[in-house]
Motif scaffolding. Structure first.
Motif, mmCIF file in Angstrom:
data_model
loop_
_atom_site.group_PDB
_atom_site.id
_atom_site.type_symbol
_atom_site.label_atom_id
_atom_site.label_comp_id
_atom_site.label_asym_id
_atom_site.label_seq_id
_atom_site.Cartn_x
_atom_site.Cartn_y
_atom_site.Cartn_z
ATOM 1 N N LYS A 1 0.824 -1.212 0.000
ATOM 2 C CA LYS A 1 0.000 0.000 0.000
ATOM 3 C C LYS A 1 0.852 1.254 0.000
ATOM 4 O O LYS A 1 0.580 2.212 -0.745
ATOM 5 C CB LYS A 1 -0.922 -0.008 1.224
ATOM 6 N N ASP A 2 1.894 1.288 0.842
ATOM 7 C CA ASP A 2 2.745 2.481 0.960
ATOM 8 C C ASP A 2 3.951 2.438 0.036
ATOM 9 O O ASP A 2 4.789 3.361 0.071
ATOM 10 C CB ASP A 2 3.221 2.646 2.407
ATOM 11 N N LYS A 3 4.097 1.359 -0.748
ATOM 12 C CA LYS A 3 5.201 1.195 -1.691
ATOM 13 C C LYS A 3 6.547 1.324 -0.964
ATOM 14 O O LYS A 3 7.410 2.138 -1.321
ATOM 15 C CB LYS A 3 5.109 2.214 -2.818
ATOM 16 N N LEU A 4 6.729 0.511 0.062
ATOM 17 C CA LEU A 4 7.938 0.546 0.860
ATOM 18 C C LEU A 4 8.963 -0.456 0.336
ATOM 19 O O LEU A 4 8.600 -1.540 -0.134
ATOM 20 C CB LEU A 4 7.623 0.216 2.325
ATOM 21 N N THR A 5 10.228 -0.071 0.418
ATOM 22 C CA THR A 5 11.287 -1.008 0.087
ATOM 23 C C THR A 5 11.479 -1.982 1.247
ATOM 24 O O THR A 5 10.906 -1.802 2.331
ATOM 25 C CB THR A 5 12.602 -0.261 -0.187
ATOM 26 N N GLU A 6 12.306 -2.993 1.027
ATOM 27 C CA GLU A 6 12.536 -3.978 2.086
ATOM 28 C C GLU A 6 13.167 -3.331 3.309
ATOM 29 O O GLU A 6 12.810 -3.655 4.454
ATOM 30 C CB GLU A 6 13.432 -5.097 1.557
ATOM 31 N N LEU A 7 14.092 -2.399 3.080
ATOM 32 C CA LEU A 7 14.744 -1.713 4.191
ATOM 33 C C LEU A 7 13.756 -0.822 4.943
ATOM 34 O O LEU A 7 13.744 -0.788 6.177
ATOM 35 C CB LEU A 7 15.926 -0.882 3.672
ATOM 36 N N GLN A 8 12.921 -0.109 4.202
ATOM 37 C CA GLN A 8 11.916 0.749 4.834
ATOM 38 C C GLN A 8 10.901 -0.083 5.623
ATOM 39 O O GLN A 8 10.469 0.318 6.705
ATOM 40 C CB GLN A 8 11.205 1.587 3.772
ATOM 41 N N LEU A 9 10.530 -1.234 5.060
ATOM 42 C CA LEU A 9 9.583 -2.092 5.755
ATOM 43 C C LEU A 9 10.194 -2.635 7.042
ATOM 44 O O LEU A 9 9.516 -2.688 8.082
ATOM 45 C CB LEU A 9 9.158 -3.252 4.853
ATOM 46 N N ARG A 10 11.477 -3.013 6.986
ATOM 47 C CA ARG A 10 12.143 -3.522 8.189
ATOM 48 C C ARG A 10 12.235 -2.441 9.248
ATOM 49 O O ARG A 10 12.034 -2.699 10.444
ATOM 50 C CB ARG A 10 13.541 -4.033 7.812
ATOM 51 N N ALA A 11 12.540 -1.208 8.801
ATOM 52 C CA ALA A 11 12.587 -0.085 9.753
ATOM 53 C C ALA A 11 11.210 0.155 10.364
ATOM 54 O O ALA A 11 11.105 0.445 11.569
ATOM 55 C CB ALA A 11 13.087 1.171 9.042
ATOM 56 N N ARG A 12 10.163 0.021 9.566
ATOM 57 C CA ARG A 12 8.790 0.183 10.072
ATOM 58 C C ARG A 12 8.486 -0.884 11.118
ATOM 59 O O ARG A 12 7.888 -0.603 12.169
ATOM 60 C CB ARG A 12 7.809 0.090 8.903
ATOM 61 N N GLN A 13 8.893 -2.117 10.865
ATOM 62 C CA GLN A 13 8.665 -3.194 11.820
ATOM 63 C C GLN A 13 9.400 -2.941 13.127
ATOM 64 O O GLN A 13 8.851 -3.152 14.215
ATOM 65 C CB GLN A 13 9.116 -4.526 11.217
ATOM 66 N N LEU A 14 10.663 -2.481 13.025
ATOM 67 C CA LEU A 14 11.442 -2.209 14.236
ATOM 68 C C LEU A 14 10.821 -1.079 15.043
ATOM 69 O O LEU A 14 10.752 -1.141 16.278
ATOM 70 C CB LEU A 14 12.891 -1.863 13.863
ATOM 71 N N LEU A 15 10.340 -0.036 14.365
ATOM 72 C CA LEU A 15 9.685 1.070 15.071
ATOM 73 C C LEU A 15 8.416 0.600 15.774
ATOM 74 O O LEU A 15 8.143 0.997 16.916
ATOM 75 C CB LEU A 15 9.361 2.197 14.087
ATOM 76 N N ASP A 16 7.647 -0.247 15.095
ATOM 77 C CA ASP A 16 6.425 -0.783 15.716
ATOM 78 C C ASP A 16 6.770 -1.664 16.923
ATOM 79 O O ASP A 16 6.067 -1.634 17.937
ATOM 80 C CB ASP A 16 5.621 -1.588 14.696
ATOM 81 N N GLN A 17 7.850 -2.444 16.814
ATOM 82 C CA GLN A 17 8.251 -3.289 17.936
ATOM 83 C C GLN A 17 8.701 -2.452 19.122
ATOM 84 O O GLN A 17 8.362 -2.748 20.268
ATOM 85 C CB GLN A 17 9.374 -4.236 17.493
ATOM 86 N N VAL A 18 9.474 -1.378 18.840
ATOM 87 C CA VAL A 18 9.916 -0.487 19.918
ATOM 88 C C VAL A 18 8.713 0.176 20.582
ATOM 89 O O VAL A 18 8.638 0.298 21.818
ATOM 90 C CB VAL A 18 10.889 0.570 19.372
ATOM 91 N N GLU A 19 7.738 0.591 19.782
ATOM 92 C CA GLU A 19 6.535 1.214 20.335
ATOM 93 C C GLU A 19 5.754 0.237 21.207
ATOM 94 O O GLU A 19 5.265 0.596 22.284
ATOM 95 C CB GLU A 19 5.650 1.729 19.208
ATOM 96 N N GLN A 20 5.669 -1.026 20.742
ATOM 97 C CA GLN A 20 4.955 -2.024 21.522
ATOM 98 C C GLN A 20 5.684 -2.343 22.816
ATOM 99 O O GLN A 20 5.056 -2.520 23.875
ATOM 100 C CB GLN A 20 4.776 -3.304 20.688
#
Length: 227
Positions: free
Chosen positions: A150-169
């Protein structure tokens, strides 16, 4: 078992193990059996402002073939979720297979209950139902392939998004643990205070009882002219 493994790890590996356990605790899958009028509830400790997604699938027991059927068309499940204050967060009728979603607004133990609409399905009367349930909490509830498309993220951007979500959780989990510690501390202080006042009350009662007994004995001895 985790505690035994943790003792065998070096000091540098224990935080990594703790992080792995915290991340793995966000999702759980299970199945259980219920009768036609039975209601099954689960308790899930959830931080505030956390998304929860539950996926379920039902299988009805075939008495003739003595197996669980792969699908149960016409059978529905009612899902009800209550927050720690007893307020209904979700109450809805679903099909034999589906997904329910809610967001917590109060930290604490949420009650998730499921029961079938067996009263409206004569084929299931007196039968048994197997329910497969998978509850995902926090960042585990996110569909990252869908987010990346949906957001047209690269693999690196997606991994960064996952890490940010994990830190938030993890931050939410830490806040929830502090919230629990604060409640436990207040409960302990209240209990200690009550014990203190009860001890003081017992001491006062004993003193008053002793004074009364002494006066009573003095009056008795004076009446008998022993003193």
């Amino acid at each position: 078992m985790a505690g035994v493994v943790g003792r065998g790890l070096p000091a540098m590996g224990r935080p990594a193990l703790l992080l792995l356990v915290m991340c793995a605790a966000g999702a759980q899958g299970l199945y259980f059996h219920i009768g036609e009028t039975e209601k099954r509830c689960f308790i899930e400790e959830i931080p505030d402002e956390t998304m929860v997604i539950g996926n379920y699938r039902t299988q009805m027991w075939d008495k003739q073939k003595e197996v669980f059927l792969p699908s149960t068309p016409g059978l529905g499940m009612h899902v009800e979720v209550k927050d720690p204050d007893g307020k209904v967060v979700l109450s809805r009728q679903y099909g034999s297979e589906g997904r329910f979603t809610f967001t917590s607004h109060t930290p604490g133990e949420h009650q998730i209950c499921l029961h079938s609409n067996s009263t409206r399905m004569a084929l299931f009367a007196g039968g048994k139902l197997r329910v497969h349930l998978d509850i995902q909490v926090g960042e585990h509830a996110n569909n990252y392939p869908e987010i990346a498309a949906k957001d047209k993220l690269t693999e690196l951007q997606l991994r960064a998004r996952q890490l940010l979500d994990q830190v938030e959780q993890i931050q939410k989990e830490q806040d929830y643990q502090r919230y629990r510690e604060e409640r436990f501390r207040l409960t302990s202080e209240s209990t200690n205070q009550r014990v203190l006042w009860w001890s003081i009350a017992q001491t006062v009662i004993l003193i008053l009882t002793g004074i009364w007994q002494m006066r009573h004995l003095k009056s008795f001895f004076e009446a008998k002219k022993l003193v």
